[in-house]
Design a protein around this motif. Sequence first.
Motif, mmCIF file in Angstrom:
data_model
loop_
_atom_site.group_PDB
_atom_site.id
_atom_site.type_symbol
_atom_site.label_atom_id
_atom_site.label_comp_id
_atom_site.label_asym_id
_atom_site.label_seq_id
_atom_site.Cartn_x
_atom_site.Cartn_y
_atom_site.Cartn_z
ATOM 1 N N ASP A 154 -34.454 -18.257 -41.145
ATOM 2 C CA ASP A 154 -34.377 -19.714 -41.066
ATOM 3 C C ASP A 154 -32.983 -20.203 -40.683
ATOM 4 O OD1 ASP A 154 -37.069 -20.098 -41.676
ATOM 5 O OD2 ASP A 154 -36.667 -19.932 -43.825
ATOM 6 N N SER A 155 -31.974 -19.344 -40.800
ATOM 7 C CA SER A 155 -30.614 -19.748 -40.458
ATOM 8 C C SER A 155 -30.285 -19.534 -38.983
ATOM 9 C CB SER A 155 -29.601 -18.981 -41.317
ATOM 10 O OG SER A 155 -29.603 -17.614 -40.941
ATOM 11 N N ILE A 156 -31.203 -18.943 -38.248
ATOM 12 C CA ILE A 156 -30.968 -18.647 -36.838
ATOM 13 C C ILE A 156 -31.171 -19.902 -35.993
ATOM 14 C CG2 ILE A 156 -31.769 -17.301 -34.858
ATOM 15 C CD1 ILE A 156 -32.605 -15.139 -36.805
ATOM 16 N N ASP A 157 -30.273 -20.107 -35.052
ATOM 17 C CA ASP A 157 -30.394 -21.215 -34.110
ATOM 18 C C ASP A 157 -31.344 -20.782 -32.991
ATOM 19 O OD1 ASP A 157 -30.138 -23.334 -32.378
ATOM 20 O OD2 ASP A 157 -28.057 -22.923 -31.865
ATOM 21 N N PHE A 158 -32.502 -21.423 -32.934
ATOM 22 C CA PHE A 158 -33.486 -21.092 -31.918
ATOM 23 C C PHE A 158 -33.473 -22.096 -30.762
ATOM 24 C CE2 PHE A 158 -35.305 -18.633 -35.431
ATOM 25 C CZ PHE A 158 -35.547 -17.437 -34.800
ATOM 26 N N SER A 159 -32.322 -22.727 -30.527
ATOM 27 C CA SER A 159 -32.208 -23.618 -29.379
ATOM 28 C C SER A 159 -32.465 -22.806 -28.118
ATOM 29 C CB SER A 159 -30.799 -24.212 -29.302
ATOM 30 O OG SER A 159 -30.494 -24.926 -30.462
ATOM 31 N N PRO A 160 -33.067 -23.430 -27.103
ATOM 32 C CA PRO A 160 -33.352 -22.669 -25.886
ATOM 33 C C PRO A 160 -32.103 -22.021 -25.288
ATOM 34 C CG PRO A 160 -34.517 -24.733 -25.847
ATOM 35 C CD PRO A 160 -33.571 -24.785 -27.026
ATOM 36 N N THR A 161 -32.242 -20.768 -24.936
ATOM 37 C CA THR A 161 -31.199 -20.000 -24.275
ATOM 38 C C THR A 161 -31.861 -19.131 -23.217
ATOM 39 O OG1 THR A 161 -31.364 -18.136 -25.793
ATOM 40 C CG2 THR A 161 -29.787 -19.841 -26.372
ATOM 41 N N VAL A 162 -31.051 -18.615 -22.321
ATOM 42 C CA VAL A 162 -31.532 -17.614 -21.376
ATOM 43 C C VAL A 162 -30.736 -16.349 -21.646
ATOM 44 C CG1 VAL A 162 -31.784 -16.933 -18.966
ATOM 45 C CG2 VAL A 162 -32.157 -19.310 -19.613
ATOM 46 N N THR A 163 -31.444 -15.249 -21.789
ATOM 47 C CA THR A 163 -30.812 -13.945 -21.957
ATOM 48 C C THR A 163 -31.155 -13.107 -20.736
ATOM 49 O OG1 THR A 163 -31.042 -14.100 -24.354
ATOM 50 C CG2 THR A 163 -30.622 -11.908 -23.433
#
Length: 88
Positions: A21-30
């Motif tokens: 729950d502490s992870i930032d799941f904002s959109p990113t590209v890997t």
Amino acid sequence: MDGADYLHPGSEWAKEPDDIDSIDFSPTVTIMYFADDDTWQAVWGGREQLGEFEGTREEAIAWARERCNTIRIYSPSEGDIVDLVPDE
């Protein structure tokens, strides 16, 4: 082949999170490199996958920049995933 196969053993990216729950799941590209077929794969998403692309390194970066400001890319010299700097 699993992307974790490319990561340095001490990489923060390869570790399981203590608290999901502490992870930032904002959109990113890997963007990852696959040496077997000499391709770069970009995956865009947050909690769910929003898209993916496969091509050259330059094509993957261009695709990623059209979708997101936060881009992470595999660095062969570091053996890890690093933030893509704006001028790269």
